[in-house]
Scaffold this motif. Structure first.
Motif, PDB file in Angstrom:
ATOM      1  N   GLU A 157       1.391 -17.474   2.311  1.00 59.99           N
ATOM      2  CA  GLU A 157       2.194 -16.140   1.841  1.00 59.99           C
ATOM      3  C   GLU A 157       2.187 -15.382   2.997  1.00 59.99           C
ATOM      4  OE1 GLU A 157       3.710 -15.919  -0.864  1.00 59.99           O
ATOM      5  OE2 GLU A 157       3.134 -17.876  -1.530  1.00 59.99           O
ATOM      6  N   TYR A 161       5.654 -13.904   4.837  1.00 61.02           N
ATOM      7  CA  TYR A 161       5.933 -12.393   4.676  1.00 61.02           C
ATOM      8  C   TYR A 161       6.458 -12.054   6.289  1.00 61.02           C
ATOM      9  CZ  TYR A 161       5.344  -7.379   5.157  1.00 61.02           C
ATOM     10  OH  TYR A 161       5.619  -6.114   5.229  1.00 61.02           O
ATOM     11  N   ALA A 174       8.398  -8.882  -3.802  1.00 54.97           N
ATOM     12  CA  ALA A 174       7.441  -9.770  -2.872  1.00 54.97           C
ATOM     13  C   ALA A 174       6.158  -9.482  -3.457  1.00 54.97           C
ATOM     14  CB  ALA A 174       7.415  -9.509  -1.490  1.00 54.97           C
ATOM     15  N   THR A 178       4.103 -12.796  -4.881  1.00 60.84           N
ATOM     16  CA  THR A 178       3.001 -13.437  -4.204  1.00 60.84           C
ATOM     17  C   THR A 178       1.967 -13.500  -4.956  1.00 60.84           C
ATOM     18  OG1 THR A 178       3.944 -12.290  -2.007  1.00 60.84           O
ATOM     19  CG2 THR A 178       1.613 -12.817  -2.130  1.00 60.84           C
ATOM     20  N   ASP A 181       2.338 -16.635  -7.037  1.00 59.15           N
ATOM     21  CA  ASP A 181       2.251 -17.847  -6.160  1.00 59.15           C
ATOM     22  C   ASP A 181       0.850 -18.093  -5.685  1.00 59.15           C
ATOM     23  OD1 ASP A 181       4.992 -17.959  -6.214  1.00 59.15           O
ATOM     24  OD2 ASP A 181       5.383 -17.252  -4.182  1.00 59.15           O
TER      25      ASP A 181
END
Length: 205
Positions: A157, A161, A174, A178, A181
């Motif tokens: 991650e 980014y 995001a 995130t 995820d």
């Protein structure tokens, strides 16, 4: 006749897995090569394509390189190359690349979530088969799986980014994405750890 079956069937399994692992690598490197030649058709343009073209081959080759440099002479866990682990470690990179090539991440609502769960599970299972001793208890196997899976998910991650999310429209969502995820990747790793433990326990009976 019974003796012949008992001695030949186990020999077929490693061969099948070996060919599958090699085919997976060939297909992966073929897709990566085509992404270099036709970047507009790769599905990864604008999604950290350069980083993926570097990271994916490393991810697919890390186990063979480790085996060549160290494992073949010093590994006590594997008397021969661990093809099952190699297949499991290579599959996530290939499946992710195919998903991007077919634009599934942007057109199928649940695809990204499913991939974080499944691919992290495959990757963690491969790492456990390659490096974790089968004598580990259920708790330790789960602990190792979480340690690797959660750490790898965080690194992934962060890489996403830095590579492209901070300068893309995805930045607005995001944070939520995130968190989801990371949770799915960690769950996939834990599931892989428990599955590997159960499989090893059943085979050792």
């Amino acid at each position: 006749m019974t003796t012949m079956v008992a001695t030949t069937v186990p020999a077929l399994r490693p061969s099948w897995v070996r060919y599958a692992a090699l085919a997976t690598k060939i297909l992966l490197f073929g897709l990566l090569l085509s992404a270099l030649i036709w970047p507009d058709l790769s599905g990864i343009k604008g999604k950290a394509s350069t980083a993926r073209l570097v990271v994916y081959p490393i991810g697919a080759m890390v186990l063979p390189l480790w085996w060549w440099a160290y494992g073949r002479t010093r590994s006590k866990l594997h008397p021969s190359f661990p093809w099952r682990a190699d297949l499991l470690i290579t599959l996530p990179w290939l499946i992710d690349l195919i998903g991007n090539r077919l634009n599934l991440f942007d057109t199928v609502v649940w695809w990204d979530d499913a991939m974080h769960l499944i691919l992290w599970g495959l990757l963690t299972a491969g790492v456990l088969l390659a490096f974790a001793p089968p004598t580990l208890s259920r708790g330790l196997t789960a602990f190792v799986a979480l340690g690797f899976g959660a750490t790898a998910a965080v690194v992934w991650e962060l890489g996403e980014y830095v590579a492209f999310i901070r300068s893309s429209p995805e930045l607005q969502t995001a944070y939520t994405d995130t968190l989801g995820d990371l949770a799915l990747g960690t769950l996939g790793a834990l599931t892989a750890g428990l599955t590997i433990y159960q499989t090893r326990a059943r085979l050792s009976r």
